[in-house]
Scaffold this motif. Sequence first.
Motif, short mmCIF file in Angstrom:
data_model
loop_
_atom_site.label_atom_id
_atom_site.label_comp_id
_atom_site.label_asym_id
_atom_site.label_seq_id
_atom_site.Cartn_x
_atom_site.Cartn_y
_atom_site.Cartn_z
N ILE A 176 0.77 -1.33 -0.05
CA ILE A 176 0.03 -0.08 -0.14
C ILE A 176 0.76 1.17 0.08
CG2 ILE A 176 -1.71 1.36 1.20
CD1 ILE A 176 -3.27 -1.02 0.05
N ASP A 177 1.96 1.26 0.78
CA ASP A 177 2.75 2.45 0.92
C ASP A 177 3.61 2.59 -0.55
OD1 ASP A 177 4.69 3.87 2.37
OD2 ASP A 177 6.10 2.67 1.92
N LYS A 178 3.85 1.53 -1.05
CA LYS A 178 4.68 1.56 -2.39
C LYS A 178 3.61 2.06 -3.26
CE LYS A 178 6.49 -2.19 -4.41
NZ LYS A 178 7.06 -3.33 -4.78
N SER A 179 2.48 1.74 -3.61
CA SER A 179 1.52 1.86 -4.68
C SER A 179 0.78 3.31 -4.55
CB SER A 179 0.39 1.01 -4.53
OG SER A 179 0.53 -0.55 -4.95
N ALA A 180 0.96 3.80 -3.22
CA ALA A 180 0.20 5.15 -2.85
C ALA A 180 1.00 6.08 -3.36
CB ALA A 180 0.21 5.43 -1.32
N LYS A 181 2.30 5.94 -3.64
CA LYS A 181 3.29 6.92 -4.19
C LYS A 181 2.99 7.59 -5.43
CE LYS A 181 7.25 6.09 -1.19
NZ LYS A 181 7.03 4.89 -0.63
N GLY A 182 2.77 8.97 -5.46
CA GLY A 182 2.61 9.90 -6.61
C GLY A 182 0.85 9.42 -6.71
N THR A 183 0.27 8.85 -6.01
CA THR A 183 -1.36 8.75 -6.35
C THR A 183 -2.15 9.44 -5.15
OG1 THR A 183 -0.88 6.59 -7.16
CG2 THR A 183 -3.21 6.99 -6.74
N ILE A 184 -1.75 9.04 -3.92
CA ILE A 184 -2.67 9.92 -2.77
C ILE A 184 -1.37 10.25 -1.66
CG2 ILE A 184 -4.48 8.28 -2.84
CD1 ILE A 184 -3.36 6.55 -0.65
N ASP A 185 -1.96 11.08 -0.91
CA ASP A 185 -0.94 11.62 0.21
C ASP A 185 -1.24 10.65 1.40
OD1 ASP A 185 0.40 12.87 2.04
OD2 ASP A 185 -0.79 14.55 2.21
N LEU A 186 -0.24 9.61 1.51
CA LEU A 186 -0.49 8.80 2.56
C LEU A 186 0.28 9.09 3.87
CD1 LEU A 186 -1.81 5.79 3.16
CD2 LEU A 186 0.09 4.68 2.39
N ILE A 187 -0.16 9.12 4.85
CA ILE A 187 0.28 9.57 6.21
C ILE A 187 0.06 8.28 7.06
CG2 ILE A 187 0.19 11.00 8.29
CD1 ILE A 187 -0.93 13.17 6.39
N THR A 188 1.04 7.63 7.89
CA THR A 188 1.10 6.51 8.34
C THR A 188 1.32 6.85 10.01
OG1 THR A 188 2.05 5.36 6.64
CG2 THR A 188 2.15 4.29 8.66
N ILE A 189 0.25 6.15 10.79
CA ILE A 189 0.48 6.13 12.07
C ILE A 189 0.93 4.87 12.67
CG2 ILE A 189 -0.69 6.56 14.57
CD1 ILE A 189 -2.86 8.13 13.13
N HIS A 190 1.97 4.73 13.44
CA HIS A 190 2.48 3.39 14.02
C HIS A 190 2.01 3.52 15.56
CE1 HIS A 190 4.71 0.34 15.84
NE2 HIS A 190 5.64 0.21 14.90
#
Length: 346
Positions: free
Chosen positions: A19-33
């Motif tokens: 998901i992290d890989k496919s999100a690049k250039g498509t959506i602005d993905l922010i991750t909470i651990h």
Amino acid sequence: KKIIAIIGARPQFIKHYPIDKSAKGTIDLITIHTGQHYDQEMSQIFFDELGMSHPNYQLSVGKGGHGAQTGKMLENIEEILINEKPHGIIVYGDTNSTLAGALAAAKLHIPIAHIEAGVRSYNKHLPEEVNRLLTDHLTSLFFIPTEKARIDLSKEGITQDIYEFGDIMKEVLDDVIEKGLVNSNIADENFYYTTIHRPYNTDDCETLKKLLNSLNTLNKKIVFAIHPRTEGRMAEYGLQKTNYKNISFIKPQSYIDNLNYINASSGVITDSGGIQKEAYWLKKKCITIRTETEWVETLENNWNILSSSDFSTLSKALEVQPGNYKELYNISETSKNIIKKINDKF
Ligand code: UD1
């Protein structure tokens, strides 16, 4: 679109990778651990090994009862969601981090995408079952790994916005196989590879003792990648590793090393959800120390067998030869399709 993904436990770091890989250039993905898993070998190692972006937010909820752990996450996630105002969130699987993320978002009217939605064991004594059931009833977009999930969701009145784009864990496995990383760098020593961490196998002294005794008496060596929960319980119950001569205890493994152990083994003994599928995909016989499984398809033709920890049941299960093999959970471009759908719908 701004989307927040919430991860916190070992299998979620792996599921998040594509998901992290496919999100690049498509959506602005922010991750909470959330910090549910925090040891180097339960967390950081997966980010390093898979080359994943570091989380934007690192919480440290750590140890605690289910209520305390989930409560701390809920409070912290809510604050971040209020500040970030995302268009939606992504949660994975069935852990306390999944439920906390879903609950925080639902109360703020932020739509939820659940990856690995609709999976059921029909045993509400399992914390995972409670987590996934509640999460699905708050979810807007359901990404299901199997057709069975669609049927199970419909029994609960959920029939809309369900997408079967494949199993995200299969995508990760295919990715590392393609890179040549699953190549049995571990010599086949004729061993069974074991992982055990579910509370009902670990949180009662007699139950854990019986399981360890059975493993110790099997006809093949056991390589046991020990989860911190199991290690902690053994110490608490005074069960010394040195008393189990047939078992070689090793630390929790990285994603790729874990696959290589499965691949080199004569079979797998586990109570993990993910490892049942990974063993299946790698065409290894799996014995699951549980009374039921969410991944019922793997039970066909005895590739996976449910067993108690009783020695004779376990050794008999290990003797059964699997039958024909059928491809399962096998649809390509899972993560790309998921990202596209989230981008369209949220
Ligand atoms: C959790 C998930 C389970 C998932 C599993 C994968 C829930 C309810 N369960 O179970 O669905 O299959 O992760 O591993 O969310 N601990 C450490 N170091 C760590 C992580 C945990 O010492 O890095 C300790 C904790 O402090 C706790 C115990 O291990 O005492 C268990 O951790 P917990 O977060 O309760 O869940 P898991 O059993 O790992």
